[in-house]
Design an enzyme around this catalytic site. Structure first.
Site, short mmCIF file in Angstrom:
data_model
loop_
_atom_site.label_atom_id
_atom_site.label_comp_id
_atom_site.label_asym_id
_atom_site.label_seq_id
_atom_site.Cartn_x
_atom_site.Cartn_y
_atom_site.Cartn_z
N THR A 21 0.84 -1.19 0.00
CA THR A 21 0.00 0.00 0.00
C THR A 21 0.88 1.24 0.00
O THR A 21 1.80 1.36 0.82
CB THR A 21 -0.90 -0.04 1.25
OG1 THR A 21 -1.83 -1.10 1.08
CG2 THR A 21 -1.64 1.27 1.46
N ALA A 70 -2.83 -3.34 -2.18
CA ALA A 70 -4.21 -3.72 -1.90
C ALA A 70 -5.16 -2.71 -2.57
O ALA A 70 -5.00 -1.50 -2.43
CB ALA A 70 -4.44 -3.77 -0.41
N GLN A 74 -4.23 -7.15 -6.17
CA GLN A 74 -4.67 -7.65 -4.86
C GLN A 74 -6.00 -6.98 -4.51
O GLN A 74 -6.07 -5.76 -4.38
CB GLN A 74 -3.65 -7.37 -3.76
CG GLN A 74 -4.06 -8.12 -2.47
CD GLN A 74 -3.22 -7.79 -1.25
OE1 GLN A 74 -2.96 -6.62 -0.97
NE2 GLN A 74 -2.82 -8.81 -0.50
N HIS A 122 -7.07 -10.75 -0.93
CA HIS A 122 -6.38 -10.39 0.31
C HIS A 122 -7.09 -11.04 1.50
O HIS A 122 -8.11 -10.57 1.97
CB HIS A 122 -6.38 -8.87 0.46
CG HIS A 122 -5.42 -8.33 1.48
ND1 HIS A 122 -4.88 -9.11 2.49
CD2 HIS A 122 -4.89 -7.09 1.64
CE1 HIS A 122 -4.07 -8.37 3.23
NE2 HIS A 122 -4.05 -7.14 2.72
N GLY A 123 -6.52 -12.15 1.95
CA GLY A 123 -7.10 -12.84 3.11
C GLY A 123 -6.20 -12.74 4.32
O GLY A 123 -6.30 -13.55 5.23
N ALA A 124 -5.34 -11.71 4.34
CA ALA A 124 -4.32 -11.62 5.40
C ALA A 124 -4.53 -10.40 6.29
O ALA A 124 -5.47 -9.62 6.11
CB ALA A 124 -2.94 -11.57 4.76
N HIS A 125 -3.65 -10.29 7.30
CA HIS A 125 -3.42 -9.05 8.06
C HIS A 125 -4.62 -8.43 8.75
O HIS A 125 -4.69 -7.20 8.90
CB HIS A 125 -2.76 -7.99 7.15
CG HIS A 125 -1.42 -8.44 6.66
ND1 HIS A 125 -0.90 -8.08 5.44
CD2 HIS A 125 -0.49 -9.25 7.22
CE1 HIS A 125 0.29 -8.65 5.27
NE2 HIS A 125 0.56 -9.36 6.34
N TYR A 159 -7.78 -8.01 7.87
CA TYR A 159 -8.85 -7.33 7.13
C TYR A 159 -10.07 -8.26 7.02
O TYR A 159 -10.12 -9.29 7.68
CB TYR A 159 -8.31 -6.84 5.78
CG TYR A 159 -7.24 -5.78 6.00
CD1 TYR A 159 -7.56 -4.54 6.56
CD2 TYR A 159 -5.90 -6.05 5.75
CE1 TYR A 159 -6.59 -3.58 6.83
CE2 TYR A 159 -4.92 -5.09 6.01
CZ TYR A 159 -5.27 -3.86 6.56
OH TYR A 159 -4.32 -2.92 6.84
N ARG A 219 7.16 -15.52 11.49
CA ARG A 219 8.01 -14.52 12.17
C ARG A 219 7.48 -13.09 12.02
O ARG A 219 7.88 -12.20 12.74
CB ARG A 219 9.45 -14.61 11.66
CG ARG A 219 9.62 -14.28 10.19
CD ARG A 219 11.03 -14.57 9.71
NE ARG A 219 11.12 -14.48 8.26
CZ ARG A 219 12.07 -15.05 7.54
NH1 ARG A 219 13.00 -15.76 8.13
NH2 ARG A 219 12.10 -14.93 6.23
N GLY A 242 9.33 -7.63 -0.14
CA GLY A 242 8.54 -6.41 -0.10
C GLY A 242 9.40 -5.16 -0.04
O GLY A 242 9.61 -4.47 -1.04
N ARG A 243 9.91 -4.91 1.14
CA ARG A 243 10.66 -3.67 1.33
C ARG A 243 11.89 -3.60 0.44
O ARG A 243 12.30 -2.53 0.02
CB ARG A 243 11.00 -3.49 2.81
CG ARG A 243 9.75 -3.16 3.61
CD ARG A 243 9.93 -3.42 5.08
NE ARG A 243 10.05 -4.84 5.35
CZ ARG A 243 10.34 -5.34 6.56
NH1 ARG A 243 10.54 -4.52 7.56
NH2 ARG A 243 10.42 -6.64 6.73
C1 FMN Z 1 4.65 -0.01 2.90
C2 FMN Z 1 4.06 -1.39 3.00
C3 FMN Z 1 2.77 -1.59 2.56
C4 FMN Z 1 2.20 -2.87 2.60
N1 FMN Z 1 0.94 -3.05 2.09
C5 FMN Z 1 0.44 -4.31 1.98
C6 FMN Z 1 -0.78 -4.54 1.28
O1 FMN Z 1 -1.38 -3.63 0.70
N2 FMN Z 1 -1.24 -5.81 1.23
C7 FMN Z 1 -0.58 -6.86 1.82
O2 FMN Z 1 -1.06 -8.00 1.76
N3 FMN Z 1 0.58 -6.66 2.46
C8 FMN Z 1 1.12 -5.43 2.53
N4 FMN Z 1 2.35 -5.24 3.12
C9 FMN Z 1 3.13 -6.41 3.57
C10 FMN Z 1 4.13 -6.84 2.48
O3 FMN Z 1 3.46 -7.38 1.36
C11 FMN Z 1 5.12 -7.90 3.03
O4 FMN Z 1 4.42 -9.06 3.41
C12 FMN Z 1 5.90 -7.34 4.21
O5 FMN Z 1 6.52 -6.12 3.85
C13 FMN Z 1 6.97 -8.31 4.68
O6 FMN Z 1 7.86 -8.64 3.65
P1 FMN Z 1 9.33 -7.96 3.55
O7 FMN Z 1 10.03 -8.33 4.83
O8 FMN Z 1 9.94 -8.61 2.34
O9 FMN Z 1 9.16 -6.50 3.41
C14 FMN Z 1 2.94 -3.97 3.12
C15 FMN Z 1 4.23 -3.74 3.58
C16 FMN Z 1 4.81 -2.49 3.51
C17 FMN Z 1 6.24 -2.30 3.96
#
Ligand code: FMN
Length: 375
Positions: free
Chosen positions: A36, A67, A109, A186-189, A191, A278, A329-330
């Site tokens: 996001t 998302a 997503q 998106h079935g995670a986190h 929501y 983790r 991600g990051r």
């Molecule tokens: C800025 C930011 C925005 C994110 N937005 C979403 C999102 O929209 N949907 C989602 O499922 N995960 C989201 N995540 C989680 C990432 O997809 C990922 O699972 C998380 O950053 C861990 O992976 P990493 O250690 O490789 O960064 C977001 C993470 C970050 C850093």
């Protein structure tokens, strides 16, 4: 010494080897997961997103968009993109085209935040919907002094659930119209779908609450509806059974993860994208003995892992057959040419959390350097 360097190079090659994900011939195993960025003014995807995603696109590489909200009531954050209106679908087209022009694949997503919202984001200031009427307690935010606050939700009536399932179906249809290669549900986190699956939140007594099977029913109905609309070979699901983000804990995440993996086999969807145990919270990595291996073994389609991976760790996961693909991600956020950097063992640019969601078309978004710029 020489041997370990060779072994390391061997592993590097693994992450960069091709993989056939259903009908998609991927040229490497790095996935850009959803992130996001809150730069879609008034929920309309913007031209700067075309540059952002195309910077991160590679021939045969897989990108999953940030998302993207399926309905007005699905919103909970400022300037997140939507895919419920004609205008949004049209606005996505040049973004998708920009990724395709580089030979990349892009999935959308699709998202409903459920109770992670406030009256101000809701049509007519109504209550956000959820599995429960219990309000989400204020959440500390990474980059803000004040905790994010939420409005008390309204528990969805049993007879309303098919309407929401249908919104996911229509969003998937719109994603196809926009030219996406597929959708990730998106079935995670914590929501909406997770609010049904997790027993720390779901306190229902109808067929969508109580037993594990009942709690997973809504998510599986959404998967089935989306798969029947656009084809199971274009559908992925993201899950975070172990996460506690937005108070989405569960008393038996392993059972939940395995049940979902096995149920998804019946739908035959393309991939399952799971967040590592983790990653209990959004970004911090915790020590844990739990693993996604049981879900990896249970699921017959393509498995994608996410959360806290670096190159060596990702290579190892592929080498040990703990996954097919690895999401970064990051690292992708701050290194648009990440696969190239892995290939040549180049140093990585560190991400800046303060600019993740800055309302700016460039800063912290499309201005991260490519290797050529830093050389
Ligand atoms: C800025 C930011 C925005 C994110 N937005 C979403 C999102 O929209 N949907 C989602 O499922 N995960 C989201 N995540 C989680 C990432 O997809 C990922 O699972 C998380 O950053 C861990 O992976 P990493 O250690 O490789 O960064 C977001 C993470 C970050 C850093």
């Amino acid at each position: 010494m020489g041997e370990s360097v060779d072994a390391q190079q061997q592993e590097t090659m693994l992450l960069l080897t091709p993989y056939k994900m259903g009908n998609f011939n991927l040229s490497h195993r790095l996935v850009m997961p959803p992130m996001t960025r809150q730069r879609s003014w008034n929920n309309i995807p913007q031209p700067h997103a075309a540059l952002y995603y195309s910077q991160r696109a590679t021939k045969g590489g897989l990108i999953i968009t940030e998302a993207t909200v399926i309905s007005e009531a699905g919103r909970g954050y400022q300037d997140t993109p939507g895919i419920w209106s004609k205008e949004q679908v049209e606005a996505w087209k040049p973004i998708v085209d920009a990724v395709h022009a580089k030979g990349g694949f892009i999935f959308c997503q699709i998202w409903h935040v459920g109770r992670a919202s406030t009256y101000e984001y809701q049509p007519n200031g109504q209550a956000p919907i959820s599995s429960t009427s219990n309000v989400l307690k204020p959440q500390l935010q990474a980059n803000a002094d004040e905790a994010a606050k939420f409005s008390p939700p309204r528990r969805l009536r049993t007879d309303e659930i098919p309407q929401i399932v249908n919104q996911y179906r229509l969003a998937a249809r719109n994603a196809m119209e926009a030219g996406f290669d597929g959708v990730e549900i998106h079935g995670a986190h914590g929501y909406l779908l997770d609010q049904f699956m997790k027993d720390h939140i779901n306190d229902r007594t109808d067929q969508y609450g109580g037993s594990l099977q009942n709690r997973c029913r809504f998510a599986l109905e959404v998967v089935e509806a989306v798969a029947s609309e656009i084809g199971a070979d274009r559908v992925g699901l993201r899950l975070s059974p172990y996460a506690d983000y937005l108070d989405s804990g569960d008393s038996d995440p392993t059972a939940l993860g395995i049940y979902m993996a096995e149920s998804l086999n019946k739908c035959g969807i393309l991939y399952c994208h799971m967040v590592e145990p983790r990653m209990k919270l959004a970004e911090e990595s915790f020590e844990t003995t739990e693993s996604l291996l049981p879900m990896r073994k249970a699921f017959k389609g393509t498995f994608i892992v996410a959360g806290g991976y670096d190159k060596d760790d990702g290579n190892k996961a592929v080498a040990e057959n703990r996954t097919d693909l690895v999401a970064f991600g990051r690292l992708f956020l701050s290194n648009p040419d990440l696969p190239k950097r892995f290939e040549v063992n180049a140093p990585l640019t560190k991400h800046n959390r303060n600019t993740y969601c800055l309302p700016d078309p460039v800063v912290g978004y499309t201005d991260y350097p490519f290797l050529e710029d830093t050389a």
